[in-house]
Design a protein around this motif. Structure first.
Motif, PDB file in Angstrom:
ATOM      1  N   TRP A 184      31.209  46.885  75.441  1.00 16.17           N
ATOM      2  CA  TRP A 184      30.736  46.398  73.904  1.00 16.17           C
ATOM      3  C   TRP A 184      31.620  46.744  72.837  1.00 16.17           C
ATOM      4  O   TRP A 184      32.088  47.994  72.985  1.00 16.17           O
ATOM      5  N   GLY A 185      31.856  46.069  72.123  1.00 12.13           N
ATOM      6  CA  GLY A 185      32.633  46.511  70.824  1.00 12.13           C
ATOM      7  C   GLY A 185      32.727  45.445  69.646  1.00 12.13           C
ATOM      8  O   GLY A 185      32.079  44.613  69.666  1.00 12.13           O
ATOM      9  N   GLU A 186      34.021  45.512  69.038  1.00 12.25           N
ATOM     10  CA  GLU A 186      33.957  44.653  67.994  1.00 12.25           C
ATOM     11  C   GLU A 186      35.462  44.387  67.536  1.00 12.25           C
ATOM     12  O   GLU A 186      36.387  45.223  68.046  1.00 12.25           O
ATOM     13  N   ALA A 187      35.851  43.493  66.513  1.00 11.05           N
ATOM     14  CA  ALA A 187      37.310  43.290  66.382  1.00 11.05           C
ATOM     15  C   ALA A 187      37.692  44.619  65.673  1.00 11.05           C
ATOM     16  O   ALA A 187      37.036  45.185  64.801  1.00 11.05           O
ATOM     17  N   ILE A 188      38.902  44.674  65.844  1.00 11.75           N
ATOM     18  CA  ILE A 188      39.628  45.756  64.995  1.00 11.75           C
ATOM     19  C   ILE A 188      39.720  45.659  63.587  1.00 11.75           C
ATOM     20  O   ILE A 188      39.973  44.624  63.013  1.00 11.75           O
ATOM     21  N   ASP A 189      39.063  46.622  62.930  1.00 11.37           N
ATOM     22  CA  ASP A 189      39.129  46.664  61.395  1.00 11.37           C
ATOM     23  C   ASP A 189      39.826  47.727  60.874  1.00 11.37           C
ATOM     24  O   ASP A 189      39.672  48.937  60.929  1.00 11.37           O
ATOM     25  N   SER A 190      41.139  47.475  60.687  1.00 11.16           N
ATOM     26  CA  SER A 190      42.057  48.416  60.589  1.00 11.16           C
ATOM     27  C   SER A 190      41.627  49.470  58.959  1.00 11.16           C
ATOM     28  O   SER A 190      41.810  50.781  59.213  1.00 11.16           O
ATOM     29  N   ALA A 191      41.000  48.956  58.148  1.00  8.57           N
ATOM     30  CA  ALA A 191      40.536  49.524  56.908  1.00  8.57           C
ATOM     31  C   ALA A 191      39.367  50.776  57.475  1.00  8.57           C
ATOM     32  O   ALA A 191      39.345  51.792  57.033  1.00  8.57           O
ATOM     33  N   ARG A 192      38.422  50.362  58.519  1.00 12.73           N
ATOM     34  CA  ARG A 192      37.544  51.026  59.018  1.00 12.73           C
ATOM     35  C   ARG A 192      37.922  52.127  59.955  1.00 12.73           C
ATOM     36  O   ARG A 192      37.596  53.148  60.313  1.00 12.73           O
ATOM     37  N   HIS A 193      38.366  51.406  61.067  1.00 13.85           N
ATOM     38  CA  HIS A 193      38.917  52.221  62.250  1.00 13.85           C
ATOM     39  C   HIS A 193      40.125  52.998  62.409  1.00 13.85           C
ATOM     40  O   HIS A 193      40.105  53.841  63.125  1.00 13.85           O
ATOM     41  N   HIS A 194      41.076  52.563  61.317  1.00  8.45           N
ATOM     42  CA  HIS A 194      42.317  53.610  61.066  1.00  8.45           C
ATOM     43  C   HIS A 194      42.745  53.848  62.481  1.00  8.45           C
ATOM     44  O   HIS A 194      42.845  54.871  62.811  1.00  8.45           O
ATOM     45  N   PRO A 195      43.302  52.952  63.319  1.00 10.23           N
ATOM     46  CA  PRO A 195      43.891  53.149  64.548  1.00 10.23           C
ATOM     47  C   PRO A 195      45.170  54.041  64.360  1.00 10.23           C
ATOM     48  O   PRO A 195      46.081  53.670  63.681  1.00 10.23           O
ATOM     49  N   ALA A 196      45.002  55.087  65.330  1.00  8.96           N
ATOM     50  CA  ALA A 196      46.099  56.080  65.289  1.00  8.96           C
ATOM     51  C   ALA A 196      47.284  55.718  65.969  1.00  8.96           C
ATOM     52  O   ALA A 196      48.484  56.089  65.574  1.00  8.96           O
ATOM     53  N   VAL A 197      47.122  55.141  67.440  1.00 10.02           N
ATOM     54  CA  VAL A 197      48.266  54.818  68.061  1.00 10.02           C
ATOM     55  C   VAL A 197      47.806  53.486  68.969  1.00 10.02           C
ATOM     56  O   VAL A 197      46.622  53.178  68.904  1.00 10.02           O
ATOM     57  N   GLU A 198      48.785  52.900  69.563  1.00  7.49           N
ATOM     58  CA  GLU A 198      48.246  51.791  70.416  1.00  7.49           C
ATOM     59  C   GLU A 198      48.739  52.448  71.895  1.00  7.49           C
ATOM     60  O   GLU A 198      49.566  53.076  72.260  1.00  7.49           O
TER      61      GLU A 198
END
Length: 140
Positions: free
Chosen positions: A99-113
């Motif tokens: 379960w999850g959701e679409a990446i929201d860069s403003a909220r999730h702040h992805p650190a790395v791929e």
């Protein structure tokens, strides 16, 4: 008995993911949560949508790598992050829901791929307290 949890461990330029649980399936779920935590705080990921995954391998160690790589693929192709997992293991077969959701860069702040799970430090084993450990290094 080991309480369900996850942790990271350092490995040169990459990151180790480690899941603990009362069963191998629960340890796989926690390893997947640790994978998400490499990218972002899993608490910030809303379990809004669900996908189904399955994979097969000749042993649990290879199955762990296949499971994590299936998640990496889904994260990349669907542009999603996952925060809740349900894993069912039957011999060399894994069926799961994430379960999850679409990446929201403003909220999730992805650190790395995460590029993929590797065979480095790969281990799926029962611990002295009866709980299970599932771990490997992921390439970032």
């Amino acid at each position: 008995m080991t309480a369900e949890h996850w942790e990271h461990f350092s490995h040169q330029a990459d990151i180790g993911v480690r899941g603990f649980g009362a069963t191998p399936g629960l340890a796989f779920e926690q390893a997947a949560l640790a994978l998400t935590a490499v990218v972002t705080d899993p608490v910030a990921v809303i379990p809004a949508g669900v996908i189904e995954l399955s994979c097969e391998a000749p042993d649990r160690e290879l199955l762990l790598v296949d499971w994590l790589n299936a998640l990496v693929y889904e994260m990349a192709t669907r542009s999603m992050l996952f925060s809740r997992f349900e894993v069912c293991l039957d011999g060399g077969r894994l069926k799961a829901r994430a379960w999850g959701e679409a990446i929201d860069s403003a909220r999730h702040h992805p650190a790395v791929e995460v590029k993929g799970a590797t065979y480095t430090a790969l281990k799926v084993a029962q611990q002295p307290d009866g709980g299970w450990l599932a771990q490997c290094v992921v390439d970032v």
